[in-house]
Design an enzyme around this catalytic site. Structure first.
Site, PDB file in Angstrom:
ATOM      1  N   MET A  53      84.924  92.074  73.268  1.00 11.40           N
ATOM      2  CA  MET A  53      84.197  93.012  72.389  1.00 11.40           C
ATOM      3  C   MET A  53      82.900  93.434  73.055  1.00 11.40           C
ATOM      4  SD  MET A  53      84.574  90.856  68.892  1.00 11.40           S
ATOM      5  CE  MET A  53      86.155  90.257  68.307  1.00 11.40           C
ATOM      6  N   HIS A  63      92.620  91.283  74.876  1.00 14.71           N
ATOM      7  CA  HIS A  63      92.601  92.368  73.887  1.00 14.71           C
ATOM      8  C   HIS A  63      91.274  93.086  74.075  1.00 14.71           C
ATOM      9  CE1 HIS A  63      92.230  93.181  69.245  1.00 14.71           C
ATOM     10  NE2 HIS A  63      92.330  94.296  69.945  1.00 14.71           N
ATOM     11  N   PHE A  98      85.860  90.894  64.319  1.00 12.06           N
ATOM     12  CA  PHE A  98      85.501  89.550  63.843  1.00 12.06           C
ATOM     13  C   PHE A  98      86.752  88.721  63.570  1.00 12.06           C
ATOM     14  CE2 PHE A  98      82.238  92.550  62.652  1.00 12.06           C
ATOM     15  CZ  PHE A  98      81.088  91.929  63.139  1.00 12.06           C
ATOM     16  N   GLY A 118      88.445  85.516  61.314  1.00 12.43           N
ATOM     17  CA  GLY A 118      88.298  85.001  59.958  1.00 12.43           C
ATOM     18  C   GLY A 118      88.376  86.037  58.844  1.00 12.43           C
ATOM     19  N   GLY A 170      93.570  83.010  65.225  1.00 13.97           N
ATOM     20  CA  GLY A 170      92.312  82.376  65.609  1.00 13.97           C
ATOM     21  C   GLY A 170      91.954  81.254  64.664  1.00 13.97           C
ATOM     22  N   SER A 171      91.437  81.636  63.474  1.00 11.90           N
ATOM     23  CA  SER A 171      90.992  80.623  62.501  1.00 11.90           C
ATOM     24  C   SER A 171      92.113  79.681  62.095  1.00 11.90           C
ATOM     25  CB  SER A 171      90.457  81.305  61.245  1.00 11.90           C
ATOM     26  OG  SER A 171      89.663  82.391  61.570  1.00 11.90           O
ATOM     27  N   ALA A 172      93.310  80.231  61.904  1.00 11.69           N
ATOM     28  CA  ALA A 172      94.415  79.396  61.429  1.00 11.69           C
ATOM     29  C   ALA A 172      94.684  78.241  62.394  1.00 11.69           C
ATOM     30  CB  ALA A 172      95.679  80.232  61.238  1.00 11.69           C
TER      31      ALA A 172
END
Ligand code: DX5
Ligand code: ZN
Length: 221
Positions: free
Chosen positions: A40, A69, A146, A148, A200-202
């Site tokens: 990013m 990405h 972002f 989450g 990601g978060s998972a």
């Protein structure tokens, strides 16, 4: 219909950078098929992450292949650097350049594997223009920028529509889904036609990373 093996791709954006190696090793032990690097630039998306140097660090930690990405405005300036750093598969955004064909061509010319990314509001038919060059389409299921965030429900239909388009025109192209992928929705995403599951978060916010990777892989079968 060509059925492709589903692959789990943890996004390291949600990993603990104070102890990256431990998180990566745990995900690797659980059976991570790829690792996803979210790039990013604070311009294409309202957040800044990291550059090719993190890919180089990842290469010292793991042999699991890397994808990048590119949520950046000038992907062509950085593609060679990511490939040199050891990234195998690169996903620029279709919205980032009016001449995206040239961007994808550049990935191939430098010996990389190419995908293309679609933002949530970008129509699936736009991939037709680069279909001859790509091996996968990354469907954003949140607005990029972002980790989450909550999964956008209309993504399910988008994946189904894209699968139909690809089956007609180039069945070997895989579909990746990125953003808000969880134990709860991964099975439905697989049914809709997704092959790569980016989470990601998972993965990295789970109490037991290794076990969570196993559980996600079980659910996506
Ligand atoms: C968002 C990124 C995603 C993100 C996924 O801009 O492209 O790859 O890291 O994170 P979760 O799984 O937490 O939504
Ligand atoms: Zn991503």
């Amino acid at each position: 219909m060509l059925v492709m093996k589903p692959l789990l791709t943890p996004s390291i954006l949600a990993a603990n950078f104070a102890n990256l190696e431990a998180d990566i090793k745990a995900a690797e032990k659980g059976g991570a098929d790829y690792f996803h690097l979210d790039i990013m630039d604070g311009h294409f998306v309202p957040n800044i992450s990291f550059g090719p140097w993190v890919a180089k660090i990842m290469k010292t930690i793991t042999d699991v292949p890397l994808d990048a990405h590119l949520m950046i405005t000038n992907p062509r300036e950085y593609i060679p650097r990511f490939l040199d750093a050891g990234v195998e598969l690169i996903y620029p955004h279709i919205e980032a350049s009016y001449d995206v064909y040239r961007t994808v061509q550049m990935i191939k010319d430098h010996g990389g594997r190419a995908g293309i990314t679609l933002n949530p509001a970008t129509h699936v038919s736009l991939v037709e223009g680069v279909l001859d060059l790509i091996e996968s389409v990354l469907v954003m299921s949140v607005c990029p920028g972002f980790g989450g965030q909550e999964f956008i429900p209309s993504t399910m239909k988008k994946v189904t529509d894209l699968r139909t388009l690809l089956d007609e025109q180039k069945p070997s192209v895989r579909i990746a889904v990125d953003g808000g992928v969880t134990l709860e929705n991964i099975r439905d995403l697989r049914k809709a036609g997704a092959d790569f599951f980016i989470a990601g978060s998972a993965v990295f916010r789970a109490p037991d990373i290794e076990q969570r990777v196993r559980d996600l892989k079980k659910e996506m079968q």
